[in-house]
Design a protein around this motif. Structure first.
Motif, short mmCIF file in Angstrom:
data_model
loop_
_atom_site.label_atom_id
_atom_site.label_comp_id
_atom_site.label_asym_id
_atom_site.label_seq_id
_atom_site.Cartn_x
_atom_site.Cartn_y
_atom_site.Cartn_z
N LEU A 177 -5.23 -3.72 -1.35
CA LEU A 177 -4.06 -3.98 -0.52
C LEU A 177 -3.67 -2.84 0.40
O LEU A 177 -2.54 -2.76 0.83
CB LEU A 177 -2.85 -4.37 -1.39
N ARG A 178 -4.59 -2.00 0.74
CA ARG A 178 -4.28 -0.99 1.74
C ARG A 178 -4.60 -1.55 3.13
O ARG A 178 -5.69 -2.04 3.38
CB ARG A 178 -5.12 0.28 1.51
N VAL A 179 -3.61 -1.51 4.06
CA VAL A 179 -3.83 -2.03 5.39
C VAL A 179 -4.80 -1.15 6.14
O VAL A 179 -4.62 0.07 6.27
CB VAL A 179 -2.50 -2.11 6.18
N GLU A 180 -5.89 -1.77 6.65
CA GLU A 180 -6.92 -1.02 7.34
C GLU A 180 -6.69 -0.93 8.84
O GLU A 180 -6.95 0.07 9.47
CB GLU A 180 -8.29 -1.66 7.09
N SER A 181 -6.24 -2.04 9.46
CA SER A 181 -5.98 -2.04 10.89
C SER A 181 -5.04 -3.18 11.21
O SER A 181 -4.82 -4.07 10.41
CB SER A 181 -7.28 -2.19 11.69
N LYS A 182 -4.51 -3.14 12.44
CA LYS A 182 -3.57 -4.19 12.82
C LYS A 182 -3.52 -4.28 14.33
O LYS A 182 -4.01 -3.41 15.03
CB LYS A 182 -2.19 -3.93 12.23
N ASP A 184 -17.07 -8.07 2.74
CA ASP A 184 -16.81 -6.70 2.31
C ASP A 184 -15.58 -6.60 1.43
O ASP A 184 -15.00 -5.55 1.26
CB ASP A 184 -16.63 -5.80 3.54
N ARG A 185 -15.16 -7.76 0.84
CA ARG A 185 -13.99 -7.83 -0.04
C ARG A 185 -12.73 -7.40 0.68
O ARG A 185 -11.85 -6.76 0.11
CB ARG A 185 -14.20 -7.01 -1.32
N ARG A 186 -12.63 -7.77 1.93
CA ARG A 186 -11.41 -7.58 2.68
C ARG A 186 -10.73 -8.91 2.91
O ARG A 186 -11.37 -9.95 3.03
CB ARG A 186 -11.70 -6.91 4.02
N LEU A 187 -9.41 -8.86 3.00
CA LEU A 187 -8.59 -10.03 3.24
C LEU A 187 -8.06 -9.95 4.67
O LEU A 187 -7.45 -8.95 5.06
CB LEU A 187 -7.43 -10.08 2.24
N TYR A 188 -8.29 -11.00 5.46
CA TYR A 188 -7.84 -11.05 6.85
C TYR A 188 -6.69 -12.06 6.96
O TYR A 188 -6.82 -13.19 6.50
CB TYR A 188 -8.98 -11.48 7.76
N ALA A 227 -4.04 -13.73 9.82
CA ALA A 227 -3.58 -13.89 11.20
C ALA A 227 -2.07 -14.06 11.18
O ALA A 227 -1.55 -14.97 10.53
CB ALA A 227 -4.25 -15.09 11.84
N ASP A 228 -1.36 -13.19 11.90
CA ASP A 228 0.10 -13.19 11.92
C ASP A 228 0.54 -13.47 13.36
O ASP A 228 0.48 -12.60 14.23
CB ASP A 228 0.64 -11.84 11.45
N ALA A 229 1.00 -14.71 13.62
CA ALA A 229 1.43 -15.08 14.97
C ALA A 229 2.67 -14.30 15.38
O ALA A 229 2.84 -13.98 16.56
CB ALA A 229 1.70 -16.59 15.04
N GLY A 230 3.53 -13.99 14.43
CA GLY A 230 4.75 -13.25 14.75
C GLY A 230 4.48 -11.85 15.25
O GLY A 230 5.17 -11.34 16.13
N ARG A 231 3.46 -11.22 14.70
CA ARG A 231 3.09 -9.86 15.13
C ARG A 231 1.99 -9.86 16.18
O ARG A 231 1.58 -8.81 16.66
CB ARG A 231 2.64 -9.04 13.92
N GLU A 232 1.50 -11.05 16.52
CA GLU A 232 0.42 -11.19 17.49
C GLU A 232 -0.76 -10.30 17.10
O GLU A 232 -1.30 -9.54 17.90
CB GLU A 232 0.90 -10.87 18.91
N ALA A 233 -1.14 -10.40 15.82
CA ALA A 233 -2.16 -9.49 15.29
C ALA A 233 -2.91 -10.15 14.14
O ALA A 233 -2.43 -11.11 13.53
CB ALA A 233 -1.51 -8.20 14.80
N VAL A 234 -4.09 -9.62 13.87
CA VAL A 234 -4.81 -9.94 12.64
C VAL A 234 -4.78 -8.70 11.77
O VAL A 234 -5.19 -7.61 12.20
CB VAL A 234 -6.28 -10.34 12.93
N LEU A 235 -4.27 -8.83 10.58
CA LEU A 235 -4.15 -7.71 9.64
C LEU A 235 -5.32 -7.75 8.66
O LEU A 235 -5.72 -8.82 8.21
CB LEU A 235 -2.83 -7.78 8.88
N ILE A 236 -5.82 -6.58 8.33
CA ILE A 236 -6.94 -6.46 7.40
C ILE A 236 -6.48 -5.68 6.18
O ILE A 236 -5.96 -4.58 6.30
CB ILE A 236 -8.14 -5.74 8.06
N TYR A 237 -6.69 -6.28 5.00
CA TYR A 237 -6.31 -5.64 3.74
C TYR A 237 -7.54 -5.48 2.86
O TYR A 237 -8.38 -6.37 2.79
CB TYR A 237 -5.28 -6.49 2.99
N GLU A 238 -7.63 -4.34 2.20
CA GLU A 238 -8.59 -4.18 1.14
C GLU A 238 -8.10 -4.98 -0.07
O GLU A 238 -6.94 -5.37 -0.14
CB GLU A 238 -8.73 -2.70 0.75
N CYS A 239 -8.97 -5.24 -1.01
CA CYS A 239 -8.53 -5.93 -2.21
C CYS A 239 -7.46 -5.13 -2.94
O CYS A 239 -6.63 -5.65 -3.66
CB CYS A 239 -9.71 -6.20 -3.14
#
Length: 235
Positions: A230-235, A210-214, A216-228
């Motif tokens: 670059l708007r953060v969709e969830s965390k 879906d043209r999203r960039l995932y 994985a951020d160990a420091g935030r203990e999260a997977v971040l999702i970005y649109e192309c």
């Protein structure tokens, strides 16, 4: 685009981190299968990343031996690429692989500060230095062929790489906690930054259909999702 860094759940493969760095030969399936433990494909010194291409070939980055192993769908070892070094076609701790369309292989060559592009037959094609180098101006981000055996190196630490269907290459830089995007026309920019606390300890990236960039951020203990865009969709 499919996420090429996720191993299909139907592929029952157990990767063992061995002390000697020995690789299995011949067909892995001939070794027998234990349904509980999986099938032993090969032993590695430090298996760091996996990817499968459209022909179902399996690629394994062995950071301990600084090589990339290629296996056929039946478990037969097809090739071992690289080896420790700074020259074109060699690696220093390969950490991610993207076989793209099954014709070209991208390898995040971490401690050489570059992404290398090779054919799946093992032929070196060119290198993409990530960050600053002594051979180019700041902001210029282009593949270099490294002809004559010249080293092509950048000053950052690429630990993730993925290519989209339009030819853009995304690279995760652990040193500066950034994601770089290199377009198919040679332009580059940092599309996700660690500034402002957005990325703390990124460890992996993947591109979705879906043209999203995932990320994985160990420091935030999260997977971040970005649109192309670059708007953060969830965390």
């Amino acid at each position: 685009m499919r996420c090429r860094h996720l191993l299909c759940a139907g592929l029952a493969v157990l990767l063992l981190w061995g002390g000697g760095g020995a690789w299995a030969t011949g067909s892995a399936w001939a070794q027998g299968t234990d349904r509980a433990a999986g099938t032993v494909l090969a032993q590695f010194e430090k298996a760091r990343a996996l990817a499968v291409d459209p022909r179902e070939r399996l690629y394994v980055a062995d950071a301990g031996r600084s090589v990339v192993g290629i296996f056929e769908a039946d478990g037969t070892r097809r090739a071992v690429l690289g080896g420790a070094g700074t020259r074109p076609g060699t690696f220093d701790t390969p950490s991610a692989i993207d076989p793209t369309n099954g014709q070209v292989l991208l390898v995040a060559d971490t401690y050489n500060g570059r992404v290398q592009r090779l054919s799946t037959e093992g032929q070196y094609l060119e290198s993409l230095p990530v960050g600053q180098t002594g051979r180019r101006a700041a902001g210029e981000w282009t593949f270099q062929d490294g002809q004559g055996g010249a080293s092509v190196q950048g000053d950052v630490r690429p630990i993730g790489v993925a290519r989209d269907d339009e030819g853009a290459v995304f690279v995760l830089d652990s040193r500066n906690r950034q994601v770089w995007k290199w377009s198919d026309v040679g332009q580059a920019r940092a599309v996700v930054s660690g500034r402002g606390g957005r990325l703390q300890d990124p460890v992996a990236l993947a591109l979705g259909p879906d043209r999203r960039l995932y990320v994985a951020d160990a420091g935030r203990e999260a997977v971040l999702i970005y649109e192309c865009e670059l708007r953060v969709e969830s965390k």
